[in-house]
Design an enzyme around this catalytic site. Structure first.
Site: not given
Length: 609
Positions: A2, A27, A74, A98-99, A482, A486, A489, A505, A604
């Protein structure tokens, strides 16, 4: 995650706060709100969704006043909605936060018993009621905030204003970032530097357990007991233009194209060609201390964890030092073995990642040395580590990391070289051989970016696929992970990364004519084996996209599409092959019409555990 922005000065607060919130959009958030104070009355506006919804509301019902606080939320406690958006008010007290308040249910029950009623589902509203309760007894905002925060258990960055004290803003932090901006006749608080950068470059970073009182006389710093704390501003060299799109369609694309510059900046001044050595100016550990390390733990989350996996290959190969790589959220819960000769390396783009910060404290608490790779000057992880290797990526606005990731890879190469040199396993000539290739990387990344149109053509072919498989061997396996991350996301397509040899496998059961398989194929000693994996995919009608630095008939015969990139030594190929992974995900997401810079449900900087 946030975003907080607070202002007290000689201008109208609302436009400054909204501008700051816009610079914190990277963010991630699901609602936004603002409160300003004028004429002894606080006015609040809140809206679900993007910041434009709040701006529309402010056009219809503007707020005035030179004191204000704003927030982008958020959701953690309570669904995204207007009623759960910040700021929250109780009596004359208004709070943004925030938190996570871990004991909020107990506090809520206690406050209800004392006659308080609540409108939202959030933990944050508890803080406003707690401060109000203590204000009734003390009549002083600062005293009430200190008393309230003593009752709170968890992580927080808070900014608080009060109708009865119209020239005061109080902010404090514990476990969540908070920065103070010092201007001329005006002062700011925010979650991150970009929110204030167009107004001041003089920044003061609060430590855990510290508070700032902003009033008409300036800035006053104390601990949560009330003892004065001396703070010195730091001058930030970033310019506001560094956080603009610069003509690119999205921040993510701009940041992909900034990688040659970012890599060059991360290397600048760190290669000592004559001595055949590297210089890490803020590492703060002596050669003797580094040489005495018996084991290295690397701790990170998400994309940074993929960089850590590449780092394991580099460090074990070059420095012959045992390396364990942990996902930060798991590290402290496995009760890791930390001895005085254990070094823990934390990797975090923001330097505020809550799980990584907890891992740092676990390692330090057990008596180990810790160093960090980080992009943000004076972030929490950088400050609490014994030493730091700063990447110089500059601000990264897009939620999906690109230039921060590749600069982390380069920082890991430098760190591996440093370890190898102090351990006597690499002579000056051997070091020069790799640094010679390192300095060529920015130009080779520029050449890699020239394949953008070819990658977009491949994206058009596969944009409607429902699943992707990414394969790589050795140090390319983390790049396969990665690449899959990407794509997930920003396009919301399901994708998995696998070691190429593991395909048979289990994942081979998924392969049919509808499954695109991205194969990372550098020209190294595993090339023939990876080509055999491609043949296994083709035999089952799967579609193969080969990403290679060596184009020949054997590759063409076993792939549906071939993307060719510049070659370098094997230790550096993960950096180059990261670029097509980023661009492929980007173009598929754009073609699907998703929000590339702010993908759903993501933030973010993840500052809660």
């Amino acid at each position: 995650m946030c975003g907080i922005v607070g202002y007290l000065g000689h201008q109208q607060a609302s436009p400054i706060i909204v501008e700051g919130l816009r610079r914190l959009e990277y963010r991630g958030y699901d609602s936004a709100g603002i409160a300003t104070l004028a004429g002894g009355r606080i006015e609040i506006r809140r809206a679900q969704g993007k910041l434009i919804n709040l701006e529309n509301q402010l056009r219809e019902k503007p707020v005035v006043g030179s004191l204000g606080i704003g927030h982008t939320r958020w959701a953690t406690h309570g669904r995204p909605s207007e009623i759960n958006a910040h700021p929250h008010k109780a009596g004359g007290i208004v709070v943004v936060h925030n938190g996570i308040i871990e004991n909020y249910l107990d506090l809520k029950e206690s406050l209800r018993a004392r006659g308080h009623s609540f409108k939202s589902e959030t933990d944050t509203e508890i803080i406003s009621h707690l401060v109000e309760e203590h204000y009734k007894h003390s009549g002083d905002l600062v005293t009430a905030v200190r008393a309230a925060l003593k009752e709170v258990r968890g992580a927080y960055a808070v900014a608080i204003i009060c109708e009865q004290e119209p020239d005061k803003l109080v902010a404090a932090k514990l476990g969540s970032p908070l920065v103070v901006g010092q201007g001329q006749g005006e002062n700011f608080v925010a979650s991150d530097i970009p929110a204030m950068l167009s107004h001041t470059r003089e920044m003061i970073f609060l430590e855990d357990g510290e508070m700032v009182i902003v009033d008409g006389t300036g800035l006053h710093f104390t601990d949560l007991v009330g003892n004065p704390v001396q703070k010195t501003p730091k001058t930030i060299t970033w310019t506001p233009l560094m956080a603009e799109k610069g003509g690119y369609r999205h921040f993510m694309l701009k940041e992909i194209y900034e990688q040659p510059r970012a890599l060059a900046d991360t290397l600048a001044g760190r290669i000592r060609e004559e001595q055949g050595d590297v210089y890490l100016e803020d590492l703060a550990l002596s050669d003797e201390e580094l040489g005495g390390v018996a084991k290295l733990n690397i701790v990170a989350c998400g994309t940074s964890w993929h960089a850590a996996l590449v780092g394991k290959f580099l460090i074990e190969k070059l420095a012959r030092l045992p390396v364990e790589v942990d996902i930060a959220s798991e590290f402290r819960y496995r009760d890791p073995i930390i001895t005085p000769d254990t070094l823990t390396l934390l990797i975090s783009q923001s330097g505020e990642t809550a799980d990584t910060l907890a891992g740092l404290r676990e390692a330090k608490g057990k008596g180990g040395k810790v160093v960090a790779i980080c992009n943000v000057l004076d972030s929490s992880i950088a400050r609490e580590s014994h030493g730091v290797i700063y990447t110089h990526a500059g601000p990264e606005i897009g939620v999906a990391s690109t230039k921060a990731f590749t600069t982390q890879l380069v920082a890991l190469v430098l760190f591996a070289l440093k370890l190898a040199r102090v351990r006597g396993l690499l002579d000056a000539d051997g070091c020069r051989a790799l640094t010679d290739e390192l300095v060529k990387l920015p130009r080779k990344i520029e050449e890699a970016l020239e394949q953008d149109e070819a990658i977009e053509e491949v994206a058009r072919l596969y944009m409607n696929a429902s699943d992707f498989l990414y394969l790589g061997r050795g140090n390319q396996y983390p790049i396969a992970l990665e690449g899959a991350l990407k794509l997930k996301e920003i396009s919301y397509i399901h994708a998995e990364g696998y070691p190429a040899g593991e395909m048979k496998h289990g994942p081979i059961a998924l392969i049919d004519e509808n499954l695109p398989v991205v194969v990372l194929l550098p020209n190294n000693d595993t090339r023939e084996k990876v080509i055999s994996n491609m043949q296994e995919v083709r035999a089952r009608a799967g579609k193969v996209i080969a990403v290679t630095d060596h184009d020949d008939p054997l590759v063409r015969d076993n792939a549906d599409q071939v993307l060719v990139f510049p070659s370098t030594c094997d230790d550096l190929m993960p950096v180059i092959l990261s670029v097509p992974m980023q661009l492929l995900a980007y173009h598929i997401a754009v073609l699907k019409g998703t929000d590339v810079d702010q993908p759903r449900n993501l933030a973010k900087s993840v500052t809660v555990e």
